[in-house]
Design a protein around this motif. Structure first.
Motif, PDB file in Angstrom:
ATOM      1  N   ALA A 346      46.338  53.586  46.977  1.00 58.82           N
ATOM      2  CA  ALA A 346      46.828  54.589  46.017  1.00 58.82           C
ATOM      3  C   ALA A 346      48.082  54.060  45.331  1.00 58.82           C
ATOM      4  N   LYS A 347      48.216  54.371  44.058  1.00 54.86           N
ATOM      5  CA  LYS A 347      49.371  53.900  43.278  1.00 54.86           C
ATOM      6  C   LYS A 347      49.980  55.077  42.525  1.00 54.86           C
ATOM      7  N   ASN A 348      51.121  54.796  41.900  1.00 54.66           N
ATOM      8  CA  ASN A 348      51.753  55.819  41.070  1.00 54.66           C
ATOM      9  C   ASN A 348      51.035  55.945  39.734  1.00 54.66           C
ATOM     10  N   ILE A 349      51.315  57.049  39.066  1.00 58.04           N
ATOM     11  CA  ILE A 349      50.616  57.346  37.814  1.00 58.04           C
ATOM     12  C   ILE A 349      50.716  56.219  36.774  1.00 58.04           C
ATOM     13  N   ASN A 350      51.905  55.622  36.661  1.00 59.59           N
ATOM     14  CA  ASN A 350      52.090  54.603  35.618  1.00 59.59           C
ATOM     15  C   ASN A 350      51.493  53.247  35.990  1.00 59.59           C
ATOM     16  N   GLU A 351      51.111  53.111  37.240  1.00 61.41           N
ATOM     17  CA  GLU A 351      50.611  51.800  37.679  1.00 61.41           C
ATOM     18  C   GLU A 351      49.096  51.669  37.509  1.00 61.41           C
ATOM     19  N   VAL A 352      48.439  52.760  37.154  1.00 61.25           N
ATOM     20  CA  VAL A 352      46.976  52.712  37.048  1.00 61.25           C
ATOM     21  C   VAL A 352      46.528  53.074  35.635  1.00 61.25           C
ATOM     22  N   GLU A 353      45.742  52.178  35.052  1.00 60.50           N
ATOM     23  CA  GLU A 353      45.175  52.468  33.732  1.00 60.50           C
ATOM     24  C   GLU A 353      43.700  52.785  33.958  1.00 60.50           C
ATOM     25  N   ASP A 354      43.323  54.019  33.747  1.00 61.31           N
ATOM     26  CA  ASP A 354      41.966  54.421  34.119  1.00 61.31           C
ATOM     27  C   ASP A 354      40.903  53.606  33.373  1.00 61.31           C
ATOM     28  N   GLY A 355      39.933  53.107  34.124  1.00 57.37           N
ATOM     29  CA  GLY A 355      38.811  52.379  33.530  1.00 57.37           C
ATOM     30  C   GLY A 355      39.084  50.903  33.302  1.00 57.37           C
ATOM     31  N   LYS A 356      40.296  50.449  33.619  1.00 56.10           N
ATOM     32  CA  LYS A 356      40.602  49.035  33.399  1.00 56.10           C
ATOM     33  C   LYS A 356      39.899  48.188  34.473  1.00 56.10           C
ATOM     34  N   ILE A 357      39.117  47.229  34.034  1.00 54.97           N
ATOM     35  CA  ILE A 357      38.415  46.355  34.979  1.00 54.97           C
ATOM     36  C   ILE A 357      38.722  44.917  34.603  1.00 54.97           C
ATOM     37  N   GLU A 358      39.294  44.182  35.519  1.00 54.52           N
ATOM     38  CA  GLU A 358      39.677  42.801  35.213  1.00 54.52           C
ATOM     39  C   GLU A 358      38.956  41.844  36.154  1.00 54.52           C
ATOM     40  N   LEU A 359      38.507  40.756  35.598  1.00 57.66           N
ATOM     41  CA  LEU A 359      37.955  39.675  36.431  1.00 57.66           C
ATOM     42  C   LEU A 359      38.898  38.490  36.305  1.00 57.66           C
ATOM     43  N   ILE A 360      39.425  38.052  37.421  1.00 52.78           N
ATOM     44  CA  ILE A 360      40.340  36.917  37.395  1.00 52.78           C
ATOM     45  C   ILE A 360      39.640  35.769  38.110  1.00 52.78           C
ATOM     46  N   GLY A 361      39.149  34.817  37.339  1.00 55.87           N
ATOM     47  CA  GLY A 361      38.379  33.714  37.913  1.00 55.87           C
ATOM     48  C   GLY A 361      36.994  33.672  37.296  1.00 55.87           C
ATOM     49  N   PRO A 362      36.171  32.706  37.724  1.00 59.65           N
ATOM     50  CA  PRO A 362      34.843  32.551  37.117  1.00 59.65           C
ATOM     51  C   PRO A 362      33.899  33.701  37.453  1.00 59.65           C
ATOM     52  N   ASP A 363      32.977  33.980  36.529  1.00 57.92           N
ATOM     53  CA  ASP A 363      31.957  35.014  36.747  1.00 57.92           C
ATOM     54  C   ASP A 363      30.716  34.368  37.389  1.00 57.92           C
ATOM     55  N   ILE A 364      29.702  35.174  37.650  1.00 58.76           N
ATOM     56  CA  ILE A 364      28.537  34.641  38.373  1.00 58.76           C
ATOM     57  C   ILE A 364      27.583  33.858  37.467  1.00 58.76           C
ATOM     58  N   ASP A 365      27.881  33.778  36.171  1.00 58.89           N
ATOM     59  CA  ASP A 365      27.097  32.880  35.311  1.00 58.89           C
ATOM     60  C   ASP A 365      27.836  31.559  35.121  1.00 58.89           C
ATOM     61  N   GLN A 366      28.927  31.374  35.891  1.00 54.97           N
ATOM     62  CA  GLN A 366      29.681  30.118  35.787  1.00 54.97           C
ATOM     63  C   GLN A 366      29.747  29.422  37.143  1.00 54.97           C
ATOM     64  N   LEU A 367      28.710  29.598  37.933  1.00 45.19           N
ATOM     65  CA  LEU A 367      28.712  28.973  39.262  1.00 45.19           C
ATOM     66  C   LEU A 367      28.609  27.465  39.124  1.00 45.19           C
ATOM     67  N   LYS A 368      29.227  26.761  40.066  1.00 42.28           N
ATOM     68  CA  LYS A 368      29.088  25.300  40.055  1.00 42.28           C
ATOM     69  C   LYS A 368      27.630  24.951  40.332  1.00 42.28           C
ATOM     70  N   LYS A 369      27.179  23.848  39.784  1.00 43.43           N
ATOM     71  CA  LYS A 369      25.771  23.466  39.935  1.00 43.43           C
ATOM     72  C   LYS A 369      25.355  23.441  41.416  1.00 43.43           C
ATOM     73  N   GLY A 370      24.287  24.078  41.713  1.00 38.90           N
ATOM     74  CA  GLY A 370      23.763  24.088  43.090  1.00 38.90           C
ATOM     75  C   GLY A 370      24.458  25.081  44.004  1.00 38.90           C
ATOM     76  N   SER A 371      25.505  25.715  43.526  1.00 38.84           N
ATOM     77  CA  SER A 371      26.238  26.636  44.401  1.00 38.84           C
ATOM     78  C   SER A 371      25.665  28.057  44.315  1.00 38.84           C
ATOM     79  N   LYS A 372      25.667  28.723  45.427  1.00 36.99           N
ATOM     80  CA  LYS A 372      25.168  30.098  45.452  1.00 36.99           C
ATOM     81  C   LYS A 372      26.204  31.025  46.079  1.00 36.99           C
ATOM     82  N   SER A 373      27.450  30.594  46.093  1.00 40.27           N
ATOM     83  CA  SER A 373      28.454  31.487  46.677  1.00 40.27           C
ATOM     84  C   SER A 373      29.785  31.364  45.952  1.00 40.27           C
ATOM     85  N   LEU A 374      30.564  32.435  46.083  1.00 42.21           N
ATOM     86  CA  LEU A 374      31.896  32.487  45.477  1.00 42.21           C
ATOM     87  C   LEU A 374      32.791  33.292  46.417  1.00 42.21           C
ATOM     88  N   PRO A 375      34.082  33.003  46.423  1.00 40.15           N
ATOM     89  CA  PRO A 375      34.980  33.936  47.122  1.00 40.15           C
ATOM     90  C   PRO A 375      35.181  35.185  46.263  1.00 40.15           C
TER      91      PRO A 375
END
Ligand code: SF4
Length: 721
Positions: A346-375
């Motif tokens: 839980a956070k304070n009112i000013n710390e949360v922007e409703d609906g904000k979704i951020e991805l920090i790092g590669p997505d699942i269409d950017q997997l290294k060749k032959g790799s099937k896992s990500l942290p």
């Protein structure tokens, strides 16, 4: 086809089935004798339909003769010996009941009872039915007009959280085969249950439905009027008749209508509007497969929770149990593959922007060749005026369910022991990591809007980020555990009720305290508290304990008064800590049963998944038959697994030290925690003094063992009775 023709066909069908049953029974008696036993596996209700409606406990072939006689009488519109007779539709429904009674005998006469649904299965579905995760039960008779239509229909039912039961075939073609050819996964976890390829298997759905009234409704066999009312009003089942009808199906259909289950069909049949036994229309044709599901919902009057989440894959509770196997795998996180965790705070009112979704790092269409896992780290931050720190773990636990509802996604575990898989199919439909954020944002708003005003989600897929973030999350997990384990019944002045199961067991009341969770194992005190905040008029009501009446038994005046009112005055008082004196009632969906073994001066505990014999001479199923229905049964108690580890576990009778037997699997499941409890008791070796099925399944074997190990129940504890 006119209505008259329907009656004519039904009449013919009933006569055919009665004759077939007579012949089959006669032959069986000739071969094996009238004393040959007969019955279905894993039920405490004999031949359940016959037991419920006619109050006859069929145990032998000879017993079937008396039933057959009653069926013949009903077929001629004469009341059965317990007065059973339905007047609706000019009495023609009695022919239907005669038919399904005979069909139950025929099914029992078969060597193979593969489609029979056990009592345990019904119990395990209890909670899902009462909390709306299952909104209905469709018994689909016959194949769809083609394979694509079968898939479309089943997906529609799944997306509305309706369980489909598949029965019957036409010329070898069945709905089950159609789905298998299209590689649709079948199984209860996918909300698809194939019962059998012959039409006779439909009786398994009927005798399953009727058991709900005995198991949860507190009704007794022979109370046929109440039982039929119960199936009409409380069992949300209906029949979808496809592609084929004959006179026996018509006769069976009349029996089904008598139980209040309407029929929706793609066939040209006369329409039947509301009759006395159904809530709305009785028989309706809908030829357009796209409209069949909505027609079923309308005709059965189902309350469907629609979950419209903007993700590119179907989303519904029906997909919760779906597995993503190795060959279907696009990518996985956590488990043995890569580091992962999920964390909600839980956070304070000013710390949360409703609906904000951020991805920090590669997505699942950017997997290294032959790799099937990500942290992966999923960090959910919420703000709500009514949000409390205590609710954080409850909301966090929902991540599991919310992700699993997406078709093609699998989520196992929680916290830093989670494991998520995304299938190739979901990926090719366009599912990407941000959609996890979309799901969590939408579902937290949908289900927890009373306590959550704003939600934002961050997803990290770089190992270095996750390593940095994990220690703080772990620290919070530990703090939460400490706070929870330090919570006692004495530390609060308010307990909570749970009345959720009253939709099935009208007199049942669970009282949930910090040290005693609901008997289904699904509601802790914190869950109930959060649920009250979310729905103040809902099933979880606060009860200010009031004056303590008995410390040892755990009785308070306000709790007693509440239970008396809400149990419809069937329960006067309730002890929170006693098995013997005014114990809590049990509804039917308990995880375990605690039962007294007088000769051992102790109790045994058996869990739902154990199907073997126990030293009290009964299996779980048999025991469960005498414990449920919302009544108090001194000496017997339905409990949630975790209550066994509580300091308040039957403390009036001496607590854990009274336990003399439990199945090995249950012991292993709770092993570490049980050992810790034993240490707290000052008897570190105590767990080894509890027998299991490898040591004893009879009372004699048990006593011998208990004497050998000097179990405290045998050597030092006060007599239980
Ligand atoms: S806590 Fe009790 S009443 Fe509530 S769902 Fe569980 S078993 Fe039913």
């Amino acid at each position: 086809m006119s209505t008259d023709l329907l009656v004519q066909l039904g009449t013919k069908g009933a006569e055919t089935i009665i004759k077939v049953t007579k012949d089959a029974l006669g032959n069986a008696i000739k071969d094996k004798g009238a004393s040959q036993s007969i019955g279905f596996p894993e039920t405490n209700y004999y031949l359940p339909l016959i037991n419920a409606l006619l109050k006859i406990e069929v145990k032998t072939l000879g017993d079937c003769l008396a039933v057959l006689k009653q069926a013949e009488g009903l077929n001629n519109n004469q009341p059965a010996s317990d007065g059973f007779k339905i007047d609706a539709l000019g009495g023609v429904l009695n022919k239907g009941i005669a038919t399904i009674i005979c069909e139950e005998i025929l099914a029992a006469l078969k060597e193979d009872h593969a489609g029979f649904l056990s009592d345990t299965l019904l119990r395990s579905l209890g909670i899902q039915l009462v909390d709306g995760r299952i909104s209905g039960i469709a018994v689909i008779l016959g194949p769809a007009k083609d394979e694509d239509s079968a898939v479309q229909l089943i997906r529609d039912f799944q997306s509305k959280s309706i369980v489909s039961i598949l029965v019957g075939n036409v010329g070898g073609n069945s709905f089950k085969k159609q789905l298998e050819n299209k590689k649709v996964e079948l199984g209860l976890e996918d909300y698809i249950v194939p019962l059998g390829e012959d039409y006779l298997s439909a009786i398994y759905a009927v005798n399953w439905a009727v058991r709900a009234s005995l198991m949860y409704g507190g009704l007794k066999s022979g109370q046929w009027q109440e039982i039929l009312k119960y199936t009409q009003q409380k069992v949300p089942a209906f029949v979808v008749l496809l592609s084929h009808v004959d006179e026996v199906i018509v006769a069976t259909g009349l029996g089904v209508l008598a139980m209040g289950f309407p029929i929706i069909t793609d066939l040209e049949v006369p329409q039947l509007g509301k009759i006395d036994t159904t809530l709305y229309e009785a028989l309706v044709t809908e030829k357009d497969y796209k409209k069949i599901v909505s027609k079923c919902i309308e005709v059965r009057g189902l309350k469907v929770k629609v979950t419209d989440i903007p993700v590119p894959v179907p989303y519904a509770a029906a997909f919760e149990g779906e597995r993503v196997r190795k060959e279907q795998l696009h990518v996985e996180f956590g488990g043995k593959a890569k580091l992962a965790f999920e964390y909600l705070t839980a956070k304070n009112i000013n710390e949360v922007e409703d609906g904000k979704i951020e991805l920090i790092g590669p997505d699942i269409d950017q997997l290294k060749k032959g790799s099937k896992s990500l942290p992966l780290a999923i960090i959910v931050e919420v703000y709500g005026r009514k949000m409390q720190k205590d609710f954080e773990p409850i909301l966090e636990r929902q991540i599991h369910r919310f992700i699993n509802y997406a078709m093609g996604l699998m989520h196992v575990g929680q916290r830093d022991m989670n494991w998520i898989r995304i299938s190739k199919d979901a990926f090719s439909k366009g599912f990407r990591l941000k959609h996890i954020g979309v799901i969590l944002h939408a579902m937290l708003h949908q289900e927890y809007s009373a306590i959550v005003d704003k939600v934002q989600v961050r997803l990290y897929t770089k190992e270095s980020d996750i390593e940095k973030l994990l220690p703080a999350a772990k620290k919070t997990f530990e703090e939460r555990d400490e706070r929870l384990s330090g919570m006692t019944d004495e530390s609060v002045d308010t307990y909570y009720s749970c009345l959720l199961c009253q939709s099935f067991a009208p007199n049942h009341v669970c009282i949930v305290t910090p040290e005693r969770l609901g008997l289904c194992g699904a509601y802790s005190w914190l869950d109930a508290k959060a649920s009250f905040e979310i729905t103040p008029t809902g099933p979880n009501q606060p009860i200010l304990k009031g004056k303590m009446l008995d410390k040892r038994l755990g009785q308070w005046d306000n709790v007693n008064e509440f239970v008396k009112q809400k149990s419809n005055k069937t329960i006067e008082k309730v002890s929170m800590y006693s098995l013997m004196d005014s114990p809590q009632s049990s509804c039917g969906c308990f995880e375990c049963i605690v039962a007294i073994i007088p000769e051992a001066n102790g109790v045994m505990i058996v869990h739902r998944d154990y199907s073997g014999m126990t030293p009290c001479g009964m299996t779980f199923t048999t025991l469960a038959g005498s414990v449920g229905g919302g009544v108090q049964t001194p000496g017997f108690l339905g409990v949630g697994k975790l209550y066994i580890l509580s300091k308040k576990f039957i403390s009036a009778e001496g607590g854990l030290k009274r336990v003399v037997w439990m199945p090995k699997e249950l012991k292993e499941l709770l092993a570490d925690k049980l050992k810790k409890c034993a240490q707290d008791l000052g008897d570190p070796g105590f767990v080894d003094k509890i027998a299991d099925e490898t040591i004893a399944t009879t009372s004699e074997e048990l006593i011998k063992f208990l004497k050998q190990v000097k179990h405290p129940a045998m050597v030092e504890m006060e007599p239980l009775i």
